[in-house]
Design an enzyme around this catalytic site. Structure first.
Site, PDB file in Angstrom:
ATOM      1  N   ASP A   1      -5.362   2.070  10.350  1.00 29.29           N
ATOM      2  CA  ASP A   1      -6.794   1.859  10.505  1.00 29.29           C
ATOM      3  C   ASP A   1      -7.053   1.476  11.964  1.00 29.29           C
ATOM      4  O   ASP A   1      -7.250   2.351  12.803  1.00 29.29           O
ATOM      5  CB  ASP A   1      -7.220   0.775   9.508  1.00 29.29           C
ATOM      6  CG  ASP A   1      -8.709   0.496   9.513  1.00 29.29           C
ATOM      7  OD1 ASP A   1      -9.468   1.370   9.940  1.00 29.29           O
ATOM      8  OD2 ASP A   1      -9.114  -0.600   9.092  1.00 29.29           O
TER       9      ASP A   1
ATOM     10  N   ASP B   1      -5.891  -0.161  -2.078  1.00 28.64           N
ATOM     11  CA  ASP B   1      -6.673  -1.003  -2.976  1.00 28.64           C
ATOM     12  C   ASP B   1      -7.993  -1.458  -2.387  1.00 28.64           C
ATOM     13  O   ASP B   1      -8.179  -1.484  -1.166  1.00 28.64           O
ATOM     14  CB  ASP B   1      -5.874  -2.260  -3.316  1.00 28.64           C
ATOM     15  CG  ASP B   1      -5.773  -3.208  -2.121  1.00 28.64           C
ATOM     16  OD1 ASP B   1      -5.242  -2.781  -1.073  1.00 28.64           O
ATOM     17  OD2 ASP B   1      -6.250  -4.348  -2.219  1.00 28.64           O
TER      18      ASP B   1
ATOM     19  N   LYS C   1      -7.301   6.746  10.422  1.00 23.78           N
ATOM     20  CA  LYS C   1      -8.732   6.789  10.749  1.00 23.78           C
ATOM     21  C   LYS C   1      -8.846   6.771  12.265  1.00 23.78           C
ATOM     22  O   LYS C   1      -8.973   5.693  12.861  1.00 23.78           O
ATOM     23  CB  LYS C   1      -9.432   5.553  10.176  1.00 23.78           C
ATOM     24  CG  LYS C   1      -9.499   5.481   8.660  1.00 23.78           C
ATOM     25  CD  LYS C   1     -10.209   4.186   8.252  1.00 23.78           C
ATOM     26  CE  LYS C   1     -10.325   4.044   6.753  1.00 23.78           C
ATOM     27  NZ  LYS C   1     -10.811   2.688   6.368  1.00 23.78           N
TER      28      LYS C   1
ATOM     29  N   GLY D   1       0.765  -1.247   0.000  1.00 20.50           N
ATOM     30  CA  GLY D   1       0.000   0.000   0.000  1.00 20.50           C
ATOM     31  C   GLY D   1       0.794   1.295   0.000  1.00 20.50           C
ATOM     32  O   GLY D   1       0.337   2.302  -0.514  1.00 20.50           O
TER      33      GLY D   1
ATOM     34  N   PHE E   1     -14.196   3.329   3.939  1.00 19.74           N
ATOM     35  CA  PHE E   1     -13.219   2.669   3.085  1.00 19.74           C
ATOM     36  C   PHE E   1     -12.799   3.582   1.926  1.00 19.74           C
ATOM     37  O   PHE E   1     -13.635   4.196   1.272  1.00 19.74           O
ATOM     38  CB  PHE E   1     -13.783   1.358   2.538  1.00 19.74           C
ATOM     39  CG  PHE E   1     -12.724   0.454   2.008  1.00 19.74           C
ATOM     40  CD1 PHE E   1     -11.961  -0.320   2.866  1.00 19.74           C
ATOM     41  CD2 PHE E   1     -12.461   0.398   0.646  1.00 19.74           C
ATOM     42  CE1 PHE E   1     -10.957  -1.146   2.372  1.00 19.74           C
ATOM     43  CE2 PHE E   1     -11.463  -0.422   0.147  1.00 19.74           C
ATOM     44  CZ  PHE E   1     -10.707  -1.195   1.019  1.00 19.74           C
ATOM     45  N   VAL E   2     -11.499   3.669   1.693  1.00 20.79           N
ATOM     46  CA  VAL E   2     -10.974   4.518   0.614  1.00 20.79           C
ATOM     47  C   VAL E   2     -10.056   3.715  -0.311  1.00 20.79           C
ATOM     48  O   VAL E   2      -9.481   2.709   0.094  1.00 20.79           O
ATOM     49  CB  VAL E   2     -10.190   5.730   1.179  1.00 20.79           C
ATOM     50  CG1 VAL E   2     -11.128   6.709   1.866  1.00 20.79           C
ATOM     51  CG2 VAL E   2      -9.088   5.292   2.129  1.00 20.79           C
TER      52      VAL E   2
ATOM     53  N   GLU F   1       3.791   4.039   6.058  1.00 16.94           N
ATOM     54  CA  GLU F   1       2.588   3.208   5.886  1.00 16.94           C
ATOM     55  C   GLU F   1       1.573   3.930   5.009  1.00 16.94           C
ATOM     56  O   GLU F   1       1.583   5.164   4.920  1.00 16.94           O
ATOM     57  CB  GLU F   1       1.941   2.963   7.259  1.00 16.94           C
ATOM     58  CG  GLU F   1       2.041   1.543   7.774  1.00 16.94           C
ATOM     59  CD  GLU F   1       1.248   0.504   6.986  1.00 16.94           C
ATOM     60  OE1 GLU F   1       0.991   0.699   5.773  1.00 16.94           O
ATOM     61  OE2 GLU F   1       0.890  -0.514   7.577  1.00 16.94           O
ATOM     62  N   ASP F   2       0.674   3.174   4.404  1.00 21.89           N
ATOM     63  CA  ASP F   2      -0.412   3.799   3.650  1.00 21.89           C
ATOM     64  C   ASP F   2      -1.495   4.321   4.584  1.00 21.89           C
ATOM     65  O   ASP F   2      -1.959   5.440   4.448  1.00 21.89           O
ATOM     66  CB  ASP F   2      -1.010   2.821   2.614  1.00 21.89           C
ATOM     67  CG  ASP F   2      -1.445   1.487   3.212  1.00 21.89           C
ATOM     68  OD1 ASP F   2      -1.199   1.234   4.407  1.00 21.89           O
ATOM     69  OD2 ASP F   2      -2.050   0.690   2.460  1.00 21.89           O
TER      70      ASP F   2
ATOM     71  N   ARG G   1      -5.208   0.836  -6.893  1.00 22.69           N
ATOM     72  CA  ARG G   1      -3.966   1.432  -6.375  1.00 22.69           C
ATOM     73  C   ARG G   1      -3.410   2.495  -7.311  1.00 22.69           C
ATOM     74  O   ARG G   1      -2.710   3.400  -6.893  1.00 22.69           O
ATOM     75  CB  ARG G   1      -2.885   0.356  -6.199  1.00 22.69           C
ATOM     76  CG  ARG G   1      -3.203  -0.696  -5.155  1.00 22.69           C
ATOM     77  CD  ARG G   1      -1.947  -1.531  -4.879  1.00 22.69           C
ATOM     78  NE  ARG G   1      -2.240  -2.793  -4.209  1.00 22.69           N
ATOM     79  CZ  ARG G   1      -2.364  -2.929  -2.884  1.00 22.69           C
ATOM     80  NH1 ARG G   1      -2.241  -1.881  -2.098  1.00 22.69           N
ATOM     81  NH2 ARG G   1      -2.609  -4.107  -2.352  1.00 22.69           N
TER      82      ARG G   1
HETATM   83  P1  IMP Z   1      -4.625  -1.842  10.558  1.00 20.99           P
HETATM   84  O1  IMP Z   1      -3.728  -2.982  10.962  1.00 20.99           O
HETATM   85  O2  IMP Z   1      -6.050  -2.077  10.998  1.00 20.99           O
HETATM   86  O3  IMP Z   1      -4.113  -0.493  10.967  1.00 20.99           O
HETATM   87  O4  IMP Z   1      -4.806  -1.959   9.002  1.00 20.99           O
HETATM   88  C1  IMP Z   1      -3.991  -1.383   8.120  1.00 20.99           C
HETATM   89  C2  IMP Z   1      -4.140  -2.034   6.760  1.00 20.99           C
HETATM   90  O5  IMP Z   1      -5.501  -2.298   6.397  1.00 20.99           O
HETATM   91  C3  IMP Z   1      -3.636  -1.043   5.754  1.00 20.99           C
HETATM   92  O6  IMP Z   1      -2.247  -1.182   5.574  1.00 20.99           O
HETATM   93  C4  IMP Z   1      -4.457  -1.368   4.521  1.00 20.99           C
HETATM   94  O7  IMP Z   1      -3.823  -2.390   3.789  1.00 20.99           O
HETATM   95  C5  IMP Z   1      -5.763  -1.895   5.060  1.00 20.99           C
HETATM   96  N1  IMP Z   1      -6.811  -0.839   5.063  1.00 20.99           N
HETATM   97  C6  IMP Z   1      -7.396  -0.280   6.127  1.00 20.99           C
HETATM   98  N2  IMP Z   1      -8.315   0.634   5.772  1.00 20.99           N
HETATM   99  C7  IMP Z   1      -8.294   0.684   4.417  1.00 20.99           C
HETATM  100  C8  IMP Z   1      -9.027   1.470   3.435  1.00 20.99           C
HETATM  101  O8  IMP Z   1      -9.881   2.311   3.743  1.00 20.99           O
HETATM  102  N3  IMP Z   1      -8.715   1.224   2.136  1.00 20.99           N
HETATM  103  C9  IMP Z   1      -7.792   0.303   1.749  1.00 20.99           C
HETATM  104  N4  IMP Z   1      -7.079  -0.435   2.628  1.00 20.99           N
HETATM  105  C10 IMP Z   1      -7.342  -0.255   3.956  1.00 20.99           C
HETATM  106 MG    MG Z   2      -1.170  -1.962   3.876  1.00 19.46          MG
END
Ligand code: IMP
Ligand code: MG
Length: 176
Positions: free
Chosen positions: A105, A161, A133, A47, A154-155, A101-102, A167
């Protein structure tokens, strides 16, 4: 214009111009914070690859970049899911590490991976994320540099992606 990816429709959310302006602002801050430190930027695939490339291009300080993939597997019941890094060959000892990081979440990915970084005795560890977020956050992860805080929806686009697609969109789109 809206875009359809598989079964879902997304509307324009943050333009390519706004993104580029914000990413450049982050680069300016990073340049000031890392002067003379020769940071090692570590981008988390997949990402972050577009954000990492744009951010890295904005750096004027001496800096190195490397990319890793995170794989999650089932740990013991006490440790839950464990995230491990694939492709981390650099010696991190005494280095200034900037994780890219992208999106943060829930924070689960980074919070389970950061101990692995700290175990390698870097001089410092900071996090740059394209998005976060805040409402979705469940694990204690603090981003030192964040381009945009967004609502809990969700984005896609700019590296992010939906089921592998989207992407390559130059702007960010949000689920309608
Ligand atoms: P976390 O471990 O919950 O912080 O999740 C992070 C990962 O979930 C990111 O690196 C993304 O790959 C994926 N992700 C979370 N939210 C989104 C979104 O809105 N769009 C696309 N990918 C997301
Ligand atoms: Mg990711």
């Amino acid at each position: 214009m809206d875009v359809q990816i598989i079964d879902k429709v997304f509307r324009p959310f943050i333009s390519a111009e706004q993104i580029s302006e914000k990413v450049q602002e982050l680069a300016v801050r990073i340049n000031a914070d890392y002067a003379g430190k020769r940071p090692l930027v570590i981008g988390i695939l997949n990402g972050s690859f577009i954000f990492a490339a744009d951010l890295f291009r904005g750096l004027t300080v001496d800096a190195e970049i490397s990319f890793i993939k995170l794989a999650s597997y089932k740990g013991t019941s006490s440790t839950g899911n464990v995230v491990t890094a694939i492709g981390m060959e650099e010696n991190l000892k005494d280095r200034h590490i900037l994780i890219v990081e992208d999106i943060i979440d829930t924070g689960k990915t980074l919070s389970s991976f950061l101990p692995e970084i700290h175990a390698r005795q870097p001089a410092s560890v900071k996090i740059a994320t394209f998005l976060s977020k805040p409402e979705a956050l469940q694990h204690e992860v603090h981003a030192d540099y964040c381009a945009f805080e967004i609502e809990n929806k969700f984005v896609v686009g700019y590296g992010l992606d939906y089921d592998g697609l989207g992407r390559n969109l130059p702007a960010l789109y949000i689920l309608k």
